[in-house]
Design a protein around this motif. Structure first.
Motif, PDB file in Angstrom:
ATOM      1  N   ALA A 109       0.165   7.252  -8.702  1.00  0.00           N
ATOM      2  CA  ALA A 109       1.159   6.553  -7.886  1.00  0.00           C
ATOM      3  C   ALA A 109       0.748   6.541  -6.427  1.00  0.00           C
ATOM      4  CB  ALA A 109       2.526   7.210  -8.052  1.00  0.00           C
ATOM      5  N   ASP A 110       0.226   7.661  -5.934  1.00  0.00           N
ATOM      6  CA  ASP A 110      -0.214   7.744  -4.542  1.00  0.00           C
ATOM      7  C   ASP A 110      -1.394   6.813  -4.276  1.00  0.00           C
ATOM      8  OD1 ASP A 110       1.717   9.590  -3.922  1.00  0.00           O
ATOM      9  OD2 ASP A 110       0.406  11.344  -4.122  1.00  0.00           O
TER      10      ASP A 110
ATOM     11  N   GLU B   6      -0.416   3.156  -4.157  1.00  0.00           N
ATOM     12  CA  GLU B   6       0.248   2.842  -2.888  1.00  0.00           C
ATOM     13  C   GLU B   6      -0.767   2.715  -1.758  1.00  0.00           C
ATOM     14  OE1 GLU B   6       3.818   4.612  -0.004  1.00  0.00           O
ATOM     15  OE2 GLU B   6       3.365   5.550  -1.947  1.00  0.00           O
ATOM     16  N   ARG B   7      -1.746   3.621  -1.741  1.00  0.00           N
ATOM     17  CA  ARG B   7      -2.783   3.560  -0.700  1.00  0.00           C
ATOM     18  C   ARG B   7      -3.588   2.271  -0.802  1.00  0.00           C
ATOM     19  NH1 ARG B   7      -3.748   8.820  -1.937  1.00  0.00           N
ATOM     20  NH2 ARG B   7      -5.563   8.293  -3.228  1.00  0.00           N
TER      21      ARG B   7
ATOM     22  N   GLN C  78      -2.764  -0.558  -2.187  1.00  0.00           N
ATOM     23  CA  GLN C  78      -1.963  -1.717  -1.798  1.00  0.00           C
ATOM     24  C   GLN C  78      -1.890  -1.821  -0.278  1.00  0.00           C
ATOM     25  OE1 GLN C  78       1.519  -0.811  -4.620  1.00  0.00           O
ATOM     26  NE2 GLN C  78       1.571  -3.033  -4.514  1.00  0.00           N
ATOM     27  N   GLY C  79      -1.728  -0.680   0.378  1.00  0.00           N
ATOM     28  CA  GLY C  79      -1.662  -0.679   1.837  1.00  0.00           C
ATOM     29  C   GLY C  79      -2.957  -1.118   2.487  1.00  0.00           C
TER      30      GLY C  79
ATOM     31  N   TYR D 290      -1.549  -4.121 -11.812  1.00  0.00           N
ATOM     32  CA  TYR D 290      -2.224  -4.090 -10.516  1.00  0.00           C
ATOM     33  C   TYR D 290      -3.628  -4.673 -10.671  1.00  0.00           C
ATOM     34  CZ  TYR D 290       1.541  -0.885  -9.325  1.00  0.00           C
ATOM     35  OH  TYR D 290       2.783  -0.321  -9.111  1.00  0.00           O
TER      36      TYR D 290
END
Length: 394
Positions: free
Chosen positions: A43-44, A47-48, A50-51, A73
């Motif tokens: 999950a982390d 998120e990274r 995507q950022g 994704y």
């Protein structure tokens, strides 16, 4: 020593990105399974990524399931644009793709033998720029170039080589000057081997060792040992056209391969052999004439069979020399002629080679043909882009 948290994150991110590249869109659950990482860690990293603009949600899977695990994704394909050039003696072919390798635009420009250096360079550079615009690429990230001749293993530059047009070397320098992109140049036969290894006829070679025998207007070889292309001390590994072999009128020299294997397997020599068997054919645009006569031989009955047997005997001479030194386990007959001959020619070469060498050597036909150089150049450009984009922030 255990990796630091930042190093561990970088390793995990790179692994996830490579999986998304190879497998296509994946859910968080699939990433968890493939990476072996915990759910919170996945999950982390999602998120990274995507950022960072490298990954985005591209859809959902599982009609009745909602939530994070149902989201698909995928890599952001237009995060970088890539280009590849196949620089031949009388033409340039260009393809532009996205980060996933999907072709967005392609073009070919014939360049006559009487064209001057600067007009040839300008024409090829303009072709690349125009094709990039047609693909919607505002800026190219990496450009891979396949060219005949030797690549200096230290500088990575195309060396001056007799018989190679002067505009080839000038084109590489001009593109490096004109583009902000990373420009990489490699011998065309080596790039064909990269493509056959990654997506072609050597993809299933477990040992990672094989030899690609390029059969086009001329002949060449690429040596892949333990998964890596070997260029030799001066970049000349695989210059099989200069190989002294029986059946020729003399010996090659330092300035010409007329007395070497080239005089047995080059396009002109193959066409002469075909004429002796009463075979003639008209080649297609930018196609070696030998490819046309080999293709015609497949349906020419006894005369065609006799020609293919004679050609296989010639090719086996070069393959036997390679096999005796390297024991590659597999030889890929590549280029337009290798593609035209297909399994019919490859099986003949393998049978003849088995009578000449005690070393078991499989001979197979290319699955990419003349397109292998462009494919290899594009893979090289994609690798360079991914090494940059997938690297952890400094």
């Amino acid at each position: 020593m255990a990796a630091s948290p930042s190093t561990a994150r970088a390793i995990n991110d790179r692994l996830a990105l490579e999986l998304l590249q190879e497998e296509g869109p994946l859910t968080a659950g699939q990433l968890k399974t493939l990476t072996g990482l915990s759910r919170p860690t996945v999950a982390d990293l999602v998120e990274r990524l995507q950022g960072s603009g490298l990954v985005r949600i591209v859809g959902e899977t599982g009609g009745r399931r909602r939530g994070p695990n149902a989201r698909l994704y995928g890599l952001v394909a237009d995060r970088a644009h890539l280009a590849a050039l196949d620089v031949r003696t009388q033409s340039v072919a260009v393809v532009v793709s996205d980060l996933l390798g999907a072709t967005l635009a392609e073009a070919v420009l014939p360049i006559g033998s009487d064209t001057g250096v600067e007009p040839a360079v300008e024409g090829a550079a303009a072709l690349l720029e125009r094709t990039a615009r047609d693909a919607g690429a505002v800026r190219l990230h990496s450009v891979g170039i396949g060219a005949p001749g030797l690549i200096d293993p230290v500088t990575g530059e195309l060396r001056e080589t007799s018989g190679v047009p002067a505009w080839h070397r000038r084109l590489v320098a001009a593109l490096q000057e004109r583009l902000s992109a990373t420009v990489l140049v490699e011998n065309e036969t080596n790039l064909a081997a990269v493509a056959e290894q990654r997506v072609g006829a050597a993809r299933d070679q477990v040992t990672g060792t094989f030899v690609l025998l390029w059969l086009g207007f001329g002949v060449g070889a690429a040596l892949v040992l333990d998964g890596k292309v070997r260029r030799g001390a001066s970049g000349g590994a695989g210059e099989i056209g200069f190989l002294p072999v029986p059946g020729t009128s003399g010996l090659p020299s330092s300035t010409g391969c007329d007395g070497g294997f080239h005089s047995l397997a080059g396009s002109a020599a193959v066409c002469e052999l075909a004429e002796k068997h009463g075979l003639f054919a008209d080649p297609g645009p930018q196609e070696p004439p030998a490819a046309a006569v080999v293709r015609a031989a497949l349906t020419a009955g006894p005369a065609g069979d006799a020609f293919l047997d004679a050609l296989a005997a010639r090719l086996a001479v070069g393959a036997a020399a390679i096999s005796a030194v390297l024991d590659p386990g597999r030889v890929v007959l590549a280029g337009e002629v290798g593609q035209a001959g297909g399994t019919a020619l490859a099986s003949r070469v393998e049978a003849r080679l088995a009578r000449m060498s005690p070393l078991r050597t499989e001979v197979v036909a290319t699955s990419l043909g003349g397109a292998a150089v462009l494919r290899g150049a594009l893979l090289t450009a994609r690798d360079a882009a991914q090494n940059d984009l997938f690297a952890p922030p400094v």
